[in-house]
Design a protein around this motif. Structure first.
Motif, mmCIF file in Angstrom:
data_model
loop_
_atom_site.group_PDB
_atom_site.id
_atom_site.type_symbol
_atom_site.label_atom_id
_atom_site.label_comp_id
_atom_site.label_asym_id
_atom_site.label_seq_id
_atom_site.Cartn_x
_atom_site.Cartn_y
_atom_site.Cartn_z
ATOM 1 N N MET A 58 -26.530 51.200 37.020
ATOM 2 C CA MET A 58 -26.965 52.472 36.445
ATOM 3 C C MET A 58 -28.394 52.856 36.830
ATOM 4 N N GLU A 59 -29.007 52.096 37.700
ATOM 5 C CA GLU A 59 -30.423 52.304 38.013
ATOM 6 C C GLU A 59 -30.719 53.714 38.537
ATOM 7 N N ASP A 60 -29.975 54.154 39.517
ATOM 8 C CA ASP A 60 -30.229 55.485 40.094
ATOM 9 C C ASP A 60 -29.995 56.585 39.067
ATOM 10 N N ASP A 61 -28.916 56.453 38.284
ATOM 11 C CA ASP A 61 -28.630 57.452 37.256
ATOM 12 C C ASP A 61 -29.738 57.474 36.197
ATOM 13 N N ALA A 62 -30.244 56.294 35.855
ATOM 14 C CA ALA A 62 -31.294 56.210 34.844
ATOM 15 C C ALA A 62 -32.588 56.850 35.343
ATOM 16 N N ILE A 63 -32.902 56.663 36.617
ATOM 17 C CA ILE A 63 -34.096 57.292 37.189
ATOM 18 C C ILE A 63 -33.980 58.806 37.098
ATOM 19 N N GLN A 64 -32.805 59.328 37.429
ATOM 20 C CA GLN A 64 -32.578 60.774 37.358
ATOM 21 C C GLN A 64 -32.640 61.259 35.911
ATOM 22 N N CYS A 144 -33.945 53.352 29.180
ATOM 23 C CA CYS A 144 -32.930 54.403 29.136
ATOM 24 C C CYS A 144 -31.652 53.864 28.505
ATOM 25 N N LEU A 145 -31.062 54.666 27.646
ATOM 26 C CA LEU A 145 -29.799 54.300 27.001
ATOM 27 C C LEU A 145 -28.678 55.055 27.706
ATOM 28 N N MET A 146 -28.121 54.408 28.728
ATOM 29 C CA MET A 146 -27.100 55.026 29.561
ATOM 30 C C MET A 146 -25.710 54.541 29.156
ATOM 31 N N ASN A 147 -24.715 55.409 29.337
ATOM 32 C CA ASN A 147 -23.333 54.977 29.101
ATOM 33 C C ASN A 147 -23.011 53.796 30.006
ATOM 34 N N THR A 148 -22.328 52.809 29.454
ATOM 35 C CA THR A 148 -21.968 51.627 30.230
ATOM 36 C C THR A 148 -20.850 51.978 31.213
ATOM 37 N N PRO A 149 -20.961 51.516 32.465
ATOM 38 C CA PRO A 149 -19.913 51.799 33.459
ATOM 39 C C PRO A 149 -18.527 51.355 32.983
ATOM 40 N N LEU A 150 -17.514 52.106 33.394
ATOM 41 C CA LEU A 150 -16.148 51.901 32.922
ATOM 42 C C LEU A 150 -15.661 50.474 33.127
ATOM 43 N N GLN A 151 -15.905 49.902 34.307
ATOM 44 C CA GLN A 151 -15.394 48.564 34.592
ATOM 45 C C GLN A 151 -15.999 47.521 33.659
ATOM 46 N N ILE A 167 -3.226 39.063 22.206
ATOM 47 C CA ILE A 167 -2.622 39.171 23.536
ATOM 48 C C ILE A 167 -2.301 40.628 23.842
ATOM 49 N N ASP A 168 -1.659 41.280 22.895
ATOM 50 C CA ASP A 168 -1.354 42.699 23.055
ATOM 51 C C ASP A 168 -2.571 43.536 22.685
ATOM 52 N N GLU A 169 -2.684 44.685 23.336
ATOM 53 C CA GLU A 169 -3.843 45.529 23.083
ATOM 54 C C GLU A 169 -3.820 46.137 21.690
ATOM 55 N N ASP A 170 -4.975 46.090 21.056
ATOM 56 C CA ASP A 170 -5.178 46.733 19.757
ATOM 57 C C ASP A 170 -5.984 47.998 20.019
ATOM 58 N N ILE A 171 -5.392 49.153 19.800
ATOM 59 C CA ILE A 171 -6.043 50.410 20.144
ATOM 60 C C ILE A 171 -7.312 50.636 19.320
ATOM 61 N N ASP A 172 -7.299 50.178 18.076
ATOM 62 C CA ASP A 172 -8.490 50.335 17.236
ATOM 63 C C ASP A 172 -9.656 49.498 17.774
ATOM 64 N N LEU A 173 -9.335 48.300 18.228
ATOM 65 C CA LEU A 173 -10.372 47.443 18.791
ATOM 66 C C LEU A 173 -10.904 48.033 20.093
ATOM 67 N N ARG A 174 -10.008 48.549 20.910
ATOM 68 C CA ARG A 174 -10.433 49.206 22.148
ATOM 69 C C ARG A 174 -11.378 50.366 21.834
ATOM 70 N N ASN A 175 -10.999 51.216 20.898
ATOM 71 C CA ASN A 175 -11.835 52.360 20.550
ATOM 72 C C ASN A 175 -13.202 51.926 20.026
ATOM 73 N N GLU A 176 -13.194 50.857 19.247
ATOM 74 C CA GLU A 176 -14.447 50.340 18.686
ATOM 75 C C GLU A 176 -15.400 49.905 19.800
ATOM 76 N N VAL A 177 -14.862 49.177 20.774
ATOM 77 C CA VAL A 177 -15.687 48.713 21.891
ATOM 78 C C VAL A 177 -16.182 49.894 22.726
ATOM 79 N N GLN A 178 -15.292 50.810 23.032
ATOM 80 C CA GLN A 178 -15.671 51.955 23.845
ATOM 81 C C GLN A 178 -16.750 52.798 23.171
ATOM 82 N N MET A 179 -16.662 52.950 21.866
ATOM 83 C CA MET A 179 -17.654 53.745 21.143
ATOM 84 C C MET A 179 -19.036 53.103 21.205
#
Length: 227
Positions: A58-64, A144-151, A167-179
């Motif tokens: 994120m270095e270049d994006d943060a500079i901008q 800078c507080l930049m959005n974390t890259p998708l990967q 093992i199976d995806e928990d959508i609530d947990l996914r949303n929590e992490v993404q937020m």
């Protein structure tokens, strides 16, 4: 082979030893030993983490982003390395009127939104080194507080599921992490934190003193392998 210290590592040799009978700290010794192995044996300790990965990506994006918030003239990442008889370094931004280094915080918990003073003294020494190398009298350290890259976010989602034993995806947990890694809901001006650091000649004199001490330990290591 004359030893020079990277500005990003100055904080390691600037630490004082715990005992008054010693002239060099354990932290400084450890850094010099790593540097010695690199110079003599071509070995460089690899260090990588999700935190540094985000910062690099994120270095270049943060500079901008910082440039837009602070109305800097058009700036790009500096690629020139500076070296003198004691230190070497490559500041993120170096123009005739601006010397700055950019740090990308991992998330809101590590972003110093309300800190009025720079708490990380390693960065203070890093900027003193950059000012010495470039001749600048003032410098800026910008978080800078930049959005974390998708990967990286996907890696964090998998990590969270593993810790939860799922093992199976928990959508609530996914949303929590993404937020936790998206900051678009925070005003841009609140996602940058700037610290102004002025050049201190006494600090530079101390850098010279500490590098000289480090070089003495470096010579001891040379003697050890040349026995």
């Amino acid at each position: 082979m004359v030893m020079v210290v990277r500005c990003s590592s100055l904080g390691k040799i600037m630490t004082d030893p715990r005992s008054k009978s010693e002239i060099i700290s354990a932290t400084a010794k450890s850094y010099i030993e790593e540097l010695f192995k690199e110079k003599y044996f071509g070995y460089r300790k690899e260090f990588s983490s999700r935190y540094t990965d985000k910062g690099l990506e994120m270095e270049d994006d943060a500079i901008q982003f910082a440039s837009e918030q602070f109305d800097w003239d058009f700036v790009v990442k500096n690629t020139k390395r500076f070296t003198n008889d004691y230190i070497t370094g490559e500041p993120d931004i170096n123009t005739d009127s601006l010397l700055a280094d950019i740090k990308c915080s991992w998330d809101l918990s590590t972003f110093p939104m309300f800190d009025t003073e720079l708490k990380n003294k390693d960065y203070y020494w890093q900027l003193q080194g950059y000012m010495w190398l470039t001749g600048h009298k003032k410098s800026e350290l910008v978080y800078c507080l930049m959005n974390t890259p998708l990967q990286i976010v996907e890696d964090e989602v998998r990590r969270a599921h593993w810790k939860a034993g799922l093992i199976d995806e928990d959508i609530d947990l996914r949303n929590e992490v993404q937020m936790k890694h998206n900051f678009n809901h925070i005003k841009p001006r609140l996602r940058v934190k700037r610290y102004m650091i002025e050049r201190d000649e006494k600090a530079i004199e101390k850098i010279i003193e500490k590098v000289e001490i480090a070089r003495e330990y470096y010579k001891i290591l040379e003697q050890v392998i040349n026995k």
